[in-house]
Design an enzyme around this catalytic site. Structure first.
Site, PDB file in Angstrom:
ATOM      1  N   HIS A 150     -14.517   0.444  -1.309  1.00 50.40           N
ATOM      2  CA  HIS A 150     -13.270  -0.550  -0.647  1.00 50.40           C
ATOM      3  C   HIS A 150     -12.419   0.180   0.205  1.00 50.40           C
ATOM      4  O   HIS A 150     -11.237  -0.363   0.150  1.00 50.40           O
ATOM      5  CB  HIS A 150     -12.756  -1.452  -2.023  1.00 50.40           C
ATOM      6  CG  HIS A 150     -13.781  -1.956  -2.754  1.00 50.40           C
ATOM      7  ND1 HIS A 150     -13.496  -2.659  -4.001  1.00 50.40           N
ATOM      8  CD2 HIS A 150     -14.951  -2.622  -2.126  1.00 50.40           C
ATOM      9  CE1 HIS A 150     -14.363  -3.481  -4.161  1.00 50.40           C
ATOM     10  NE2 HIS A 150     -15.259  -3.642  -3.273  1.00 50.40           N
TER      11      HIS A 150
ATOM     12  N   TYR B 197       1.085  -1.093   0.090  1.00 52.45           N
ATOM     13  CA  TYR B 197       0.027   0.147  -0.074  1.00 52.45           C
ATOM     14  C   TYR B 197       0.883   1.341   0.014  1.00 52.45           C
ATOM     15  O   TYR B 197       0.597   2.283  -0.520  1.00 52.45           O
ATOM     16  CB  TYR B 197      -0.976  -0.075   1.034  1.00 52.45           C
ATOM     17  CG  TYR B 197      -2.094  -0.861   0.994  1.00 52.45           C
ATOM     18  CD1 TYR B 197      -3.068  -0.748   0.119  1.00 52.45           C
ATOM     19  CD2 TYR B 197      -1.905  -2.234   1.406  1.00 52.45           C
ATOM     20  CE1 TYR B 197      -4.130  -1.608  -0.329  1.00 52.45           C
ATOM     21  CE2 TYR B 197      -3.015  -3.273   1.020  1.00 52.45           C
ATOM     22  CZ  TYR B 197      -3.999  -2.739   0.394  1.00 52.45           C
ATOM     23  OH  TYR B 197      -4.940  -3.758  -0.305  1.00 52.45           O
TER      24      TYR B 197
ATOM     25  N   SER C  23     -14.676  -4.541 -13.962  1.00 54.18           N
ATOM     26  CA  SER C  23     -14.990  -5.839 -14.927  1.00 54.18           C
ATOM     27  C   SER C  23     -16.269  -6.424 -14.170  1.00 54.18           C
ATOM     28  O   SER C  23     -16.445  -7.515 -14.641  1.00 54.18           O
ATOM     29  CB  SER C  23     -13.792  -6.774 -14.822  1.00 54.18           C
ATOM     30  OG  SER C  23     -13.370  -6.810 -13.326  1.00 54.18           O
TER      31      SER C  23
ATOM     32  N   ASN D  93     -12.712   2.265  -6.217  1.00 56.47           N
ATOM     33  CA  ASN D  93     -11.265   2.891  -6.117  1.00 56.47           C
ATOM     34  C   ASN D  93     -10.928   3.408  -4.859  1.00 56.47           C
ATOM     35  O   ASN D  93     -11.643   4.042  -4.146  1.00 56.47           O
ATOM     36  CB  ASN D  93     -11.034   3.776  -7.209  1.00 56.47           C
ATOM     37  CG  ASN D  93     -11.314   3.381  -8.767  1.00 56.47           C
ATOM     38  OD1 ASN D  93     -11.486   1.951  -8.762  1.00 56.47           O
ATOM     39  ND2 ASN D  93     -11.501   4.010  -9.542  1.00 56.47           N
TER      40      ASN D  93
END
Ligand code: APR
Length: 235
Positions: free
Chosen positions: A105, A54, A175, A88
């Site tokens: 998220h 991260y 997706s 995102n």
């Protein structure tokens, strides 16, 4: 009253800003196996590796700028009540000026306590990293404020309610592989026009989606033309 435009975005939204997607070839999950960097078990097994993953993502984000797609979405607030729901973890929608952004998220520039999840901190842009030994005010190790695979998605209830209120629903650059985000379309009312912006085919599970087969920047431009022109309705 302005129409409610709900936009679900994924990694493809930020691809033209130089941020890697996950499942395209050469995407992030090719380079870093999910189970090594984005699960609670990975953090337990090798926390330093997860934190470094991260830290790298944050350094990438600091260098990135919103693209024309982000800017176009922010600009649409003039004509629509725009609600972004993003998978995102970057903050490029906010940087572009979008005022209503729900992060499903988590958020890359935020970290939280491993001992008290109500303790959330924004990282400064000049030191966008955490390492082992960086602790919250109660002395617990800090972790990324990210929803990892296998963790609950606390914002999904609010996101589903927002999807249910959409007058127009747009999907950009995802997706549609990851649930529960991909299931949000089920909450969109039947008569609501649904647009998809993605250079590739995406299985949305709905037959009446209007596909703008372009990248985010060009796709948002076309979307704006279509929504502004009453003679072009659902196709
Ligand atoms: N513009 C628009 N879409 C694009 C572009 C572009 N320039 N480039 C690629 N895409 C599309 C791809 O065709 C693909 O459909 O973006 C999509 C990216 O899909 P994924 O990599 O699977 O990303 P996403 O759907 O956001 O992933 C969902 O999975 O690993 C997790 O938590 C992570 O939030 C992420 C979630």
């Amino acid at each position: 009253m302005k129409k409610k435009l709900v936009i679900l975005t994924g990694a493809g939204m930020s691809a033209e800003s130089g941020i890697s997607t996950f499942r395209d070839s050469g995407g992030l999950w090719d380079k870093y196996p999910v189970e090594d960097v984005a699960t609670p078990e990975a953090f337990h097994r090798n926390p330093a590796l997860v934190l470094e993953f991260y830290n790298i993502r944050r350094r990438e984000l600091i260098r990135a700028k919103p693209n024309e797609g982000h800017a176009g979405i922010a600009d649409m607030e003039k004509d629509f009540d725009v609600q972004v729901i993003t998978q995102n973890i970057d903050n490029l929608h906010e940087q572009a000026g979008s005022t209503k952004v729900l992060h499903l998220h988590g958020e890359l520039m935020k970290v939280r306590s491993t001992g008290d999840e109500s303790l959330i901190y924004e990282l400064p842009a000049d030191k966008p990293e955490i390492n082992m030994g960086d602790k919250c005010e109660k002395g617990y190790q800090l972790r990324p404020h990210i929803v990892w695979f296998g963790e609950a998605v606390p914002m999904i209830t609010e996101a589903a309610e927002l999807a249910g209120k959409a007058d127009i629903f747009v999907i950009i650059g995802t997706s549609m592989n990851v649930y529960p985000a991909a299931g949000l379309l089920d909450y969109v009312k039947k008569n609501v026009p649904v647009y998809l912006i993605d250079p590739k085919d995406v299985n949305t599970g709905r037959y009446d989606v209007f596909h703008i087969k372009k990248g985010a920047s060009e796709g948002v431009k076309e979307l704006r033309q279509r929504l502004g022109d009453p003679t072009i309705g659902r196709v």
